[in-house]
Write an enzyme that holds these catalytic residues in place. Structure first.
Site, PDB file in Angstrom:
ATOM      1  N   CYS A 166       0.806  -1.232   0.000  1.00 19.36           N
ATOM      2  CA  CYS A 166       0.000   0.000   0.000  1.00 19.36           C
ATOM      3  C   CYS A 166       0.837   1.280   0.000  1.00 19.36           C
ATOM      4  O   CYS A 166       0.810   2.027  -0.964  1.00 19.36           O
ATOM      5  CB  CYS A 166      -0.933  -0.007   1.206  1.00 19.36           C
TER       6      CYS A 166
HETATM    7  N1  LIG Z   1      -2.796  -6.018   1.622  1.00 22.53           N
HETATM    8  C1  LIG Z   1      -3.325  -5.011   2.295  1.00 22.53           C
HETATM    9  O1  LIG Z   1      -2.997  -4.809   3.462  1.00 22.53           O
HETATM   10  C2  LIG Z   1      -4.353  -4.087   1.672  1.00 22.53           C
HETATM   11  C3  LIG Z   1      -5.083  -3.239   2.509  1.00 22.53           C
HETATM   12  C4  LIG Z   1      -6.043  -2.406   1.963  1.00 22.53           C
HETATM   13  C5  LIG Z   1      -6.240  -2.401   0.582  1.00 22.53           C
HETATM   14  N2  LIG Z   1      -5.506  -3.211  -0.230  1.00 22.53           N
HETATM   15  C6  LIG Z   1      -5.786  -3.176  -1.675  1.00 22.53           C
HETATM   16  O2  LIG Z   1      -6.545  -4.323  -2.043  1.00 22.53           O
HETATM   17  C7  LIG Z   1      -6.185  -4.773  -3.348  1.00 22.53           C
HETATM   18  C8  LIG Z   1      -5.741  -6.216  -3.285  1.00 22.53           C
HETATM   19  O3  LIG Z   1      -4.587  -6.304  -2.456  1.00 22.53           O
HETATM   20  P1  LIG Z   1      -4.051  -7.663  -1.835  1.00 22.53           P
HETATM   21  O4  LIG Z   1      -3.013  -7.280  -0.839  1.00 22.53           O
HETATM   22  O5  LIG Z   1      -5.174  -8.530  -1.422  1.00 22.53           O
HETATM   23  O6  LIG Z   1      -3.341  -8.307  -3.126  1.00 22.53           O
HETATM   24  P2  LIG Z   1      -2.856  -9.814  -3.289  1.00 22.53           P
HETATM   25  O7  LIG Z   1      -1.809  -9.796  -4.336  1.00 22.53           O
HETATM   26  O8  LIG Z   1      -2.572 -10.430  -1.960  1.00 22.53           O
HETATM   27  O9  LIG Z   1      -4.153 -10.569  -3.859  1.00 22.53           O
HETATM   28  C9  LIG Z   1      -4.708 -10.286  -5.094  1.00 22.53           C
HETATM   29  C10 LIG Z   1      -5.170 -11.595  -5.724  1.00 22.53           C
HETATM   30  O10 LIG Z   1      -5.780 -11.283  -6.979  1.00 22.53           O
HETATM   31  C11 LIG Z   1      -5.449 -12.302  -7.892  1.00 22.53           C
HETATM   32  N3  LIG Z   1      -5.663 -11.806  -9.252  1.00 22.53           N
HETATM   33  C12 LIG Z   1      -4.869 -10.998  -9.999  1.00 22.53           C
HETATM   34  N4  LIG Z   1      -5.446 -10.759 -11.178  1.00 22.53           N
HETATM   35  C13 LIG Z   1      -6.618 -11.411 -11.192  1.00 22.53           C
HETATM   36  C14 LIG Z   1      -7.657 -11.546 -12.147  1.00 22.53           C
HETATM   37  N5  LIG Z   1      -7.606 -10.931 -13.320  1.00 22.53           N
HETATM   38  N6  LIG Z   1      -8.720 -12.326 -11.817  1.00 22.53           N
HETATM   39  C15 LIG Z   1      -8.780 -12.967 -10.629  1.00 22.53           C
HETATM   40  N7  LIG Z   1      -7.828 -12.870  -9.693  1.00 22.53           N
HETATM   41  C16 LIG Z   1      -6.766 -12.092  -9.963  1.00 22.53           C
HETATM   42  C17 LIG Z   1      -4.025 -12.669  -7.559  1.00 22.53           C
HETATM   43  O11 LIG Z   1      -3.676 -13.952  -8.017  1.00 22.53           O
HETATM   44  C18 LIG Z   1      -4.042 -12.570  -6.029  1.00 22.53           C
HETATM   45  O12 LIG Z   1      -4.338 -13.815  -5.432  1.00 22.53           O
HETATM   46  C19 LIG Z   1      -5.124  -3.803  -3.831  1.00 22.53           C
HETATM   47  O13 LIG Z   1      -5.720  -2.782  -4.548  1.00 22.53           O
HETATM   48  C20 LIG Z   1      -4.547  -3.243  -2.535  1.00 22.53           C
HETATM   49  O14 LIG Z   1      -3.995  -1.957  -2.718  1.00 22.53           O
HETATM   50  C21 LIG Z   1      -4.584  -4.081   0.291  1.00 22.53           C
END
Ligand SMILES: NC(=O)c1ccc[n+]([C@@H]2O[C@H](COP(=O)([O-])OP(=O)(O)OC[C@H]3O[C@@H](n4cnc5c(N)ncnc54)[C@H](O)[C@@H]3O)[C@@H](O)[C@H]2O)c1
Length: 417
Positions: free
Chosen positions: A259
C-alpha cells in the site's frame, strides 16, 4: 441475509473477506487466476497469516474457490479485490483490474451488485469499471448496481478487524449505495456512506498518504538527529506525551508493503491531469526511499568504529518482512538493505520466524542464537514480537537497531537509528 457473495482476487484482502462472509452463513464463490491458491483453499490450507487454516477448513463447505469466472453468474454480489500495482515507470497499472472486470462483464447478470475494493485513483469506478461492465449490455445503476468500498485491512492486526473497523461505502446511485450497505452490514458493525465513488476512492488514498507523509517527516528527523547526536526515539517519545495535536509515528528503515509505497502515486498520477503537482506525495516517497541507504551508512559506520570493514563482515538481519507479525515481503526495505550490503561485500544471514526462505537471495532463516553467535553485526530491521531483542543486545558483538526496540540498553555495542 444469506446471500451468495462472489470475490475476485483471493489475496490479503479477498481471502479474509471470503471467510468473514462464510462465517455469517453466506455462500462464497472465490475466483483467482492463481490455481495454487484455488487448490490450497479447496484443501483447507490457508496462505494468509490472518486466516488460520483451521478456520478456513471449518468454512470450506461454504467457500467455493475456482479459476472460472462463469461460476460468478450465481452470485448476488461480486467484490473485486485484485492488485492495483505501479508499472515499472511508476504509473498506475490497472491491468489486473481491467482483466478481471472484462472477465466479469462476460458473465454479469441483471440485478447483481458489483463492488470495487481495490485501492485506486478517484474516477476508476465510474470511468473505468462501469464502461467495461456495460460491455455486457447491462447499464450500471439501472440493470446492475455498482459501488466502491475500500478495504482497510491491516494484516497482522487483531484489535481492529473487518467487523469493528468502520467501512466507507459509496454507490454510483442511491440504490447502489443502499445495496452495498445491506451487504456489508452482514460483516461490519459501522458503515460510513459518502456521496460518490470518487470521494470514497480519494478517502482511501488520503489515509495512506497521511501515513506515508508522517513517516517521511519522522524519517527526515532521524537523519537530522543522527548528525546532531540526539536520540530520535527520545524526541518522539517526549512529543507523544502531548495529549492533543500530535500523532505518534516512528522512524524506520523505509516503507514496505503493497500500500504505502504504491498507492500515493495513484493520486499524483491522476493529479497531473488537473495541472496539480502533489509535492507532499513526491517528497515523502523520496525521503522514505532514502532510508535504506541511510541505514546501510549507519551499519558501515558501526563496523568502522569497531575496526571492521563492510567487505567480509558477517551481518545478520533480524526480521526481513516489511512489518511485524507477518511474512509479507512486498517492497520490504530489508531486501533493499540486504542487496546494498551484499554489493559492499558483506556476508549476509537472517532470522525471521515468519519468512522461512528468501529463495531469490539464496538464503534461509537460521535460528536466532546461531545468527547472533556467528555474526560481526546484528541488524534489527523488523522487530517481530517473540524475538528477544534485549537478549540479542546482550549477546551480539555489535547491534544496529532500526526500530528502537533496544532503547532500554545503554550498552556500547548497540547503535540505534
Ligand atoms: N494487503 C493489504 O494490506 C491491503 C489493505 C487495503 C487495501 N488493499 C488493496 O486491495 C487490493 C488487493 O490487495 P491484496 O493485498 O489482497 O493483493 P494480493 O496480491 O494479496 O491478492 C490479489 C489476488 O488477486 C489475484 N488476481 C490478480 N489478477 C486477477 C484476475 N484478473 N482475476 C482474478 N484474480 C486475480 C491474484 O492472483 C491474487 O491472489 C489492492 O488494490 C490493494 O492496494 C490491500
Amino acid at each position: 441475509m444469506a446471500a451468495t457473495v462472489g470475490i475476485i482476487g483471493l489475496g490479503y484482502v479477498g481471502l479474509p473477506l471470503a471467510v468473514a462472509f462464510a462465517q455469517e452463513g453466506c455462500d462464497v464463490i472465490g475466483v483467482d487466476v492463481d490455481s495454487r491458491k484455488v487448490e490450497a483453499i479447496a484443501a483447507g490450507e490457508s496462505y494468509i497469516e490472518d486466516v488460520p487454516s483451521e478456520v478456513l477448513a471449518k468454512y470450506s463447505e461454504r467457500i467455493h474457490a475456482t479459476t472460472r469466472y462463469a461460476r460468478l453468474a450465481k452470485a448476488d454480489a461480486v467484490l473485486i479485490c485484485v492488485p492495483t500495482p505501479l508499472s515499472p515507470n511508476r504509473e498506475p497499472d490497472l491491468g489486473p483490474l481491467v482483466e478481471a472486470t472484462r472477465a466479469l462483464a462476460e458473465v454479469l447478470q441483471a440485478d447483481q451488485l458489483v463492488v470495487l475494493e481495490s485501492t485506486t485513483y478517484p474516477g476508476t469506478t465510474r470511468e473505468r469499471v462501469a464502461p467495461l461492465l456495460e460491455e455486457s449490455g447491462l447499464a450500471a445503476g439501472r440493470d446492475f448496481s455498482l459501488a466502491f468500498s475500500p478495504e482497510r485491512v491491516d494484516p497482522g492486526r487483531t484489535d481492529y478487524t473487518l467487523r469493528n473497523t468502520p467501512k466507507v461505502i459509496a454507490g454510483l446511485t442511491e440504490s447502489c449505495a443502499e445495496r452495498a450497505e445491506a451487504l456489508y452490514g452482514v460483516v461490519c458493525d459501522t458503515l460510513v456512506r459518502v456521496s460518490s465513488p470518487e470521494a470514497a476512492e480519494l478517502a482511501k488514498l488520503l489515509e495512506n498518504i497521511f501515513r506515508s507523509v508522517n513517516i517521511a517527516l519522522v524519517n527526515e528527523l532521524a537523519m537530522l538527529t543522527d548528525r546532531m547526536g540526539i536520540d530520535v526515539w527520545e524526541v518522539v517519545e517526549a512529543a507523544a506525551t502531548k495529549p492533543y495535536g500530535f500523532m505518534r509515528f516512528e522512524p524506520g528503515p523505509g516503507m514496505g508493503g503493497h500500500c504505502l509505497p504504491v498507492d500515493p502515486f495513484y493520486l499524483s498520477w491522476r493529479a497531473r491531469e488537473f495541472d496539480v503537482a502533489t509535492e507532499f506525495i513526491e517528497l515523502a516517497g523520496k525521503v522514505n526511499q532514502q532510508m535504506p541507504y541511510h541505514c546501510v551508512a549507519k551499519v558501515q559506520r558501526a563496523l568502522n568504529d569497531a575496526g571492521l570493514s563492510v567487505k567480509g563482515a558477517r551481518v545478520a538481519v533480524l526480521g526481513v518482512s516489511y512489518k511485524p507479525r507477518v511474512g509479507d515481503l512486498r517492497e520490504s526495505p530489508a531486501l533493499k538493505i540486504i542487496a546494498l550490503l551484499r554489493d559492499l561485500g558483506a556476508e549476509l544471514s537472517y532470522h525471521d520466524p515468519h519468512v522461512p526462505a528468501l529463495t531469490e537471495l539464496g538464503l534461509t532463516s537460521r535460528p536466532l542464537e546461531q545468527v547472533v553467535a556467528d555474526s560481526d553485526l546484528v541488524l534489527i530491521v523488523t522487530a517481530h514480537p517473540g524475538v528477544d531483542h534485549g537478549l540479542v543486545a546482550k549477546r551480539a558483538r555489535l547491534v544496529v537497531d532500526l526500530r528502537g526496540v533496544t532503547r532500554s540498553s545503554a550498552a556500547a555495542n548497540v547503535v540505534r537509528l
